[in-house]
Design a protein around this motif. Structure first.
Motif, PDB file in Angstrom:
ATOM      1  N   VAL A 119       0.864  -1.199   0.031  1.00 20.60           N
ATOM      2  CA  VAL A 119      -0.010  -0.027   0.047  1.00 20.60           C
ATOM      3  C   VAL A 119       0.815   1.311   0.014  1.00 20.60           C
ATOM      4  CG1 VAL A 119      -1.704   1.292   1.081  1.00 20.60           C
ATOM      5  CG2 VAL A 119      -1.896  -1.154   1.158  1.00 20.60           C
ATOM      6  N   MET A 120       0.964   1.795  -1.073  1.00 21.46           N
ATOM      7  CA  MET A 120       1.661   3.104  -1.433  1.00 21.46           C
ATOM      8  C   MET A 120       0.923   4.383  -1.018  1.00 21.46           C
ATOM      9  SD  MET A 120       4.452   5.151  -1.872  1.00 21.46           S
ATOM     10  CE  MET A 120       5.840   3.913  -2.443  1.00 21.46           C
ATOM     11  N   ILE A 121       1.265   5.378  -0.298  1.00 20.49           N
ATOM     12  CA  ILE A 121       0.631   6.456   0.200  1.00 20.49           C
ATOM     13  C   ILE A 121       1.359   7.551  -0.914  1.00 20.49           C
ATOM     14  CG2 ILE A 121      -0.001   8.541   1.839  1.00 20.49           C
ATOM     15  CD1 ILE A 121       0.232   6.310   3.954  1.00 20.49           C
ATOM     16  N   SER A 122       0.250   8.055  -1.822  1.00 21.31           N
ATOM     17  CA  SER A 122       1.115   9.103  -2.748  1.00 21.31           C
ATOM     18  C   SER A 122       0.269  10.281  -2.675  1.00 21.31           C
ATOM     19  CB  SER A 122       1.024   8.412  -4.166  1.00 21.31           C
ATOM     20  OG  SER A 122       1.934   9.310  -5.181  1.00 21.31           O
ATOM     21  N   TYR A 123      -0.185  10.881  -3.651  1.00 16.99           N
ATOM     22  CA  TYR A 123      -1.156  12.114  -3.635  1.00 16.99           C
ATOM     23  C   TYR A 123      -1.963  12.042  -5.039  1.00 16.99           C
ATOM     24  CZ  TYR A 123       2.033  14.583  -6.712  1.00 16.99           C
ATOM     25  OH  TYR A 123       2.812  14.987  -7.774  1.00 16.99           O
ATOM     26  N   MET A 124      -3.194  12.808  -5.020  1.00 17.94           N
ATOM     27  CA  MET A 124      -4.098  12.722  -6.184  1.00 17.94           C
ATOM     28  C   MET A 124      -3.194  13.230  -7.555  1.00 17.94           C
ATOM     29  SD  MET A 124      -7.805  14.479  -6.377  1.00 17.94           S
ATOM     30  CE  MET A 124      -8.272  13.258  -5.011  1.00 17.94           C
ATOM     31  N   GLY A 125      -3.323  12.392  -8.682  1.00 17.81           N
ATOM     32  CA  GLY A 125      -2.556  12.754  -9.770  1.00 17.81           C
ATOM     33  C   GLY A 125      -0.845  12.703  -9.992  1.00 17.81           C
ATOM     34  N   ALA A 126      -0.344  11.885  -8.927  1.00 18.07           N
ATOM     35  CA  ALA A 126       0.971  11.853  -8.821  1.00 18.07           C
ATOM     36  C   ALA A 126       1.410  11.279 -10.109  1.00 18.07           C
ATOM     37  CB  ALA A 126       1.445  10.983  -7.580  1.00 18.07           C
ATOM     38  N   THR A 127       1.030  10.278 -10.889  1.00 22.44           N
ATOM     39  CA  THR A 127       1.722   9.772 -12.064  1.00 22.44           C
ATOM     40  C   THR A 127       1.602  10.678 -13.169  1.00 22.44           C
ATOM     41  OG1 THR A 127      -0.023   8.699 -12.423  1.00 22.44           O
ATOM     42  CG2 THR A 127       1.498   7.297 -11.191  1.00 22.44           C
ATOM     43  N   GLU A 128       0.910  11.821 -13.254  1.00 25.35           N
ATOM     44  CA  GLU A 128       0.740  12.677 -14.401  1.00 25.35           C
ATOM     45  C   GLU A 128       1.117  14.080 -13.895  1.00 25.35           C
ATOM     46  OE1 GLU A 128      -3.499  12.342 -15.278  1.00 25.35           O
ATOM     47  OE2 GLU A 128      -3.478  10.232 -15.311  1.00 25.35           O
ATOM     48  N   ASN A 129       1.128  14.513 -12.868  1.00 28.16           N
ATOM     49  CA  ASN A 129       1.704  15.749 -12.613  1.00 28.16           C
ATOM     50  C   ASN A 129       3.054  16.276 -13.084  1.00 28.16           C
ATOM     51  OD1 ASN A 129       1.351  18.298 -11.317  1.00 28.16           O
ATOM     52  ND2 ASN A 129       2.183  17.704  -9.190  1.00 28.16           N
ATOM     53  N   GLU A 130       2.842  17.519 -13.781  1.00 28.12           N
ATOM     54  CA  GLU A 130       4.100  18.078 -14.384  1.00 28.12           C
ATOM     55  C   GLU A 130       4.429  19.471 -13.881  1.00 28.12           C
ATOM     56  OE1 GLU A 130       5.971  16.643 -16.748  1.00 28.12           O
ATOM     57  OE2 GLU A 130       4.796  14.927 -17.324  1.00 28.12           O
ATOM     58  N   VAL A 131       5.673  19.447 -13.345  1.00 33.70           N
ATOM     59  CA  VAL A 131       5.984  20.750 -12.747  1.00 33.70           C
ATOM     60  C   VAL A 131       7.484  21.365 -13.632  1.00 33.70           C
ATOM     61  CG1 VAL A 131       4.912  20.651 -10.528  1.00 33.70           C
ATOM     62  CG2 VAL A 131       7.084  19.870 -10.849  1.00 33.70           C
ATOM     63  N   GLU A 132       8.011  22.617 -13.607  1.00 30.50           N
ATOM     64  CA  GLU A 132       9.013  22.993 -14.186  1.00 30.50           C
ATOM     65  C   GLU A 132      10.307  22.423 -13.295  1.00 30.50           C
ATOM     66  OE1 GLU A 132      11.344  27.089 -15.504  1.00 30.50           O
ATOM     67  OE2 GLU A 132       9.231  27.148 -14.558  1.00 30.50           O
ATOM     68  N   ASP A 133      11.335  21.888 -14.219  1.00 24.22           N
ATOM     69  CA  ASP A 133      12.708  21.601 -13.386  1.00 24.22           C
ATOM     70  C   ASP A 133      13.105  22.680 -13.094  1.00 24.22           C
ATOM     71  OD1 ASP A 133      14.803  20.311 -12.608  1.00 24.22           O
ATOM     72  OD2 ASP A 133      15.373  19.549 -14.502  1.00 24.22           O
ATOM     73  N   ASP A 134      13.235  23.379 -11.771  1.00 28.99           N
ATOM     74  CA  ASP A 134      14.022  24.274 -11.061  1.00 28.99           C
ATOM     75  C   ASP A 134      14.817  23.864 -10.182  1.00 28.99           C
ATOM     76  OD1 ASP A 134      12.200  23.547  -9.272  1.00 28.99           O
ATOM     77  OD2 ASP A 134      11.291  25.352  -8.748  1.00 28.99           O
ATOM     78  N   GLY A 135      15.042  22.351 -10.136  1.00 29.95           N
ATOM     79  CA  GLY A 135      16.133  22.003  -9.077  1.00 29.95           C
ATOM     80  C   GLY A 135      15.580  22.021  -7.648  1.00 29.95           C
ATOM     81  N   GLY A 163      -4.155   7.859  -3.504  1.00 34.45           N
ATOM     82  CA  GLY A 163      -4.013   9.252  -4.025  1.00 34.45           C
ATOM     83  C   GLY A 163      -4.991  10.139  -3.187  1.00 34.45           C
ATOM     84  N   PRO A 164      -4.858  10.616  -2.160  1.00 32.72           N
ATOM     85  CA  PRO A 164      -5.612  11.526  -1.351  1.00 32.72           C
ATOM     86  C   PRO A 164      -5.351  12.962  -1.911  1.00 32.72           C
ATOM     87  CG  PRO A 164      -3.833  11.109   0.079  1.00 32.72           C
ATOM     88  CD  PRO A 164      -3.681  10.045  -1.331  1.00 32.72           C
ATOM     89  N   GLY A 165      -6.447  13.967  -1.588  1.00 33.32           N
ATOM     90  CA  GLY A 165      -6.200  15.116  -2.054  1.00 33.32           C
ATOM     91  C   GLY A 165      -5.262  16.099  -0.946  1.00 33.32           C
TER      92      GLY A 165
END
Length: 229
Positions: A119-135, A163-165
């Motif tokens: 059972v992996m606790i992640s977050y909603m939309g984790a496999t699709e979320n995209e953010v800018e690579d700012d390091g 995937g909780p909110g």
């Protein structure tokens, strides 16, 4: 009242001193499950023992797949509730949230038919979320969770990604399970107490929900509704 001991499961909870871990442990103990709580800091042992858990002291960043295999062997369920979450910089986040989780999955897979459920606790939309690579810390967290979750999905393990909110410290009142493919609302809230209830429900029922991942937030349905297709 303690649950039916014939249905007792041995649960290894990784990151057992986190907020969700501290909420989940007594719910599992109450149902008669045996909880082993993995933490890095031995100072947490008295608190975990008071809850009824057996402390396991290990540093996630130092565990090889072989080490993980030894740690999880004999467990029925492994819950990953650990996470650096950007604290301590990007390198540590990658080491915990990505590399630690990937090594765990590889170690579990090496056990074959003896592998516990994950059972992996992640977050909603984790496999699709995209953010800018700012390091930065947020980028490292988003990428770590994405890669870890996708590694689970590519494995042969019996697993469920939660995937909780947006997490809150409110009491759980009920649940809404997101329909697969529905538009996500990034503002929906999920009490940590509800996440703990969902974990306990999965362990008690000894199966995985039909939704992959299981994305949910506060609502008015019983937690048992996670089994509805």
């Amino acid at each position: 009242m303690v649950g039916d001991m014939t249905d007792s499961k041995k649960v290894l909870y990784i990151g057992g001193h986190g907020k969700i871990g501290l909420l989940t442990t007594p719910k599992l103990i109450e149902k008669g499950h045996e909880v082993h709580s993995l933490v890095r800091n031995p100072d947490y042992k008295p608190e975990l023992e008071k809850l009824g858990a057996t402390p396991v002291i290990a540093d996630i960043t130092e565990q090889s797949p072989e080490d993980w295999a030894k740690l999880v062997d004999g467990s029925d369920v492994v819950v990953w509730g650990a996470g650096n979450g950007g604290r301590g910089g990007a390198d540590l986040t990658f080491a915990v949230d990505r590399d630690g989780a990937v090594a765990l999955v590889d170690g579990m897979e090496s056990l074959g038919d003896r592998a516990p459920r994950l059972v992996m606790i992640s977050y909603m939309g984790a496999t699709e979320n995209e953010v800018e690579d700012d390091g930065g810390s947020w980028y490292s967290y988003v990428e770590s969770k994405k890669q870890a979750d996708n590694h689970i999905n590519a494995s042969k393990l019996s697993s469920v990604i939660l995937g909780p909110g947006v997490l809150t410290d409110d009491s759980a009142t009920g649940i809404t399970v997101s329909d697969p493919g529905s538009t996500r609302d990034s503002d929906v809230e999920t009490p940590r107490d509800l996440v703990a209830d969902v974990i306990a429900e999965i362990v008690n029922e000894d199966k995985v929900p039909p939704h992959a991942p299981l994305e949910f937030y506060t609502g008015d349905k019983p937690v048992s509704s996670i089994w509805e297709s």
